[in-house]
Enzyme design. Structure first.
Site, short mmCIF file in Angstrom:
data_model
loop_
_atom_site.label_atom_id
_atom_site.label_comp_id
_atom_site.label_asym_id
_atom_site.label_seq_id
_atom_site.Cartn_x
_atom_site.Cartn_y
_atom_site.Cartn_z
N ASP A 5 76.46 -29.68 -41.35
CA ASP A 5 76.91 -28.90 -42.49
C ASP A 5 77.07 -27.43 -42.06
O ASP A 5 76.13 -26.81 -41.60
CB ASP A 5 75.86 -29.03 -43.60
N ASP A 103 83.41 -28.88 -45.09
CA ASP A 103 82.37 -28.25 -44.27
C ASP A 103 81.23 -29.19 -43.93
O ASP A 103 80.16 -28.72 -43.58
CB ASP A 103 81.84 -27.01 -44.99
N GLU A 104 81.43 -30.50 -44.06
CA GLU A 104 80.33 -31.37 -43.67
C GLU A 104 80.80 -32.75 -43.25
O GLU A 104 81.87 -33.21 -43.66
CB GLU A 104 79.28 -31.48 -44.78
#
Length: 351
Positions: A5, A103-104
């Site tokens: 993350d 974002d992960e």
DNA sequence: TCTGGGGTCCTAGGACCC
DNA sequence: TCTGGGGTCCTAGGACCC
């Protein structure tokens, strides 16, 4: 597996473009104008210290942090950064990558020493993108995902069956991935407030309150159990939607109809690009101040623009004339092969 | 203070069919 | 007079996530 993350992703991407912003309270949201109706997408850690978080009205955030740098959302920039990050993850030895959002991602690996592997991932992402990330290590997807929170910022944390209850047992159920404020309140009504209590309960006892699928699933979540395979099959969108926020609420039926036509045109553009038949339409409307309703229409597996528009206007006719509304959006559901459905997993996100 | 925009999946109840 | 049992489909709505 690992869960990776990026730290304050959107704010971090903005700082890369404008290094002079480093260390300043940054708020990204809407068109970057705090006098408009919009919400915060991301705040930098410096801004979060003032109590600003995503989802907060931009106006409120601006008031909390008078010195904040307020920036407009720039989807293309975040998407480009995200693609570089994901490519870096896929380039790691033996890695299977399941993207969850900008974002992960989950990263499936076989390793005797996952901490060392995780540090290598962090170094590779930093070298390639100048972005920092936190990594969770777990023996299930849920444990890896929850572990990442304990690693932030820029750290690594491991959660497995061995330490799950030690770490999570005393915490409120809301900290679980997939349990929000509503479900935690309903669990509390049943006398379940902590993760340990949820883990210990009989899954069947949750069926009357939550139904045959969700009930047992919440009990499993309490134990941290569940899928442990990272699935990298390409993601196929089930539908597309467009939403819009009006700077003032609409109440004139003619205005509403115009707005509906505009939304329909936009969502049809997205769907045409997909080349699959539309099978359903949903119009989401918010009546001022806050009651949200959904109107759905099933449509045949044809793709006729006029017919679709007609049906959307049908839906719009449900709106009571003269009542102030906020039109939230229109969603088109597309035909999918049955075997492409996944069943219930914690959200797969949609970026 | 007054709530984005993009997604995912589940459930209840009614209509309808055999 | 009272009202099967099983199934599917559709609508409306809820909850959650990034």
């Amino acid at each position: 597996m690992l869960h990776v993350d990026l730290d304050q992703f959107i704010a971090a991407v903005e700082v890369l473009r404008r290094p002079e912003l480093a260390g300043k309270p940054i708020i990204v949201g809407g068109r970057g104008d705090p006098t408009e109706r919009a919400v915060v997408s991301t705040a930098s850690y410096e801004a979060r210290a003032f109590g600003v978080g995503s989802g907060m009205p931009l106006r409120v955030a601006a008031r909390k942090v008078p010195d904040a740098v307020i920036l407009p959302v720039d989807f293309e920039a975040y998407l480009a950064a995200s693609e570089t990050v994901m490519a870096t993850l896929r380039a790691q030895p033996g890695a299977t990558v399941q993207v969850l959002g900008w974002d992960e991602a989950f990263v499936g690996i076989e390793s005797e020493d996952p901490e060392t592997y995780a540090r290598q991932v962090q170094a590779a992402v930093l070298e390639r993108t100048q972005l920092h990330c936190s990594v969770g290590i777990g023996d299930t997807l849920v444990r890896a995902k929850v572990a990442t929170g304990f690693g932030k910022p820029a750290g690594i944390f491991r959660l497995t069956a061995a330490n799950w209850l030690d770490v999570m047992g005393g915490r409120p159920t809301k900290e679980l991935w997939g349990v929000g404020s509503r479900v935690s309140a309903r669990l509390a009504k049943l006398g379940i407030t902590t993760v340990a209590e949820l883990a210990a309960c009989d899954p069947r006892s949750l069926v009357p309150e939550f139904g045959p699928r969700m009930g047992p699933w919440y009990a499993q979540l309490g134990r941290g159990d569940g899928a442990s395979v990272v699935d990298d099959t390409p993601w196929v969108a089930r539908g597309h939607s467009r939403e819009t926020t009006f700077q003032r609420d609409l109440s004139d039926p003619a205005e509403v109809e115009d707005a509906v036509r505009g939304l329909t045109a936009q969502v049809l553009e997205d769907v045409v690009a997909e080349g699959r038949p539309v099978i359903g339409l949903t119009l989401k409307i918010r009546y001022a101040p806050f009651l949200t309703t959904t109107h759905a229409k099933k449509i045949p597996e044809t793709f006729d623009r006029n017919e679709i528009l007609e049906r959307v206007l049908d839906l719009a006719a449900v709106i009571e004339a003269g009542r102030p509304i906020r039109l939230l959006g229109l969603r088109a559901e597309m035909a999918m092969p049955d075997d492409a459905r996944k069943g219930h997993t914690p959200t797969r996100g949609g970026w």
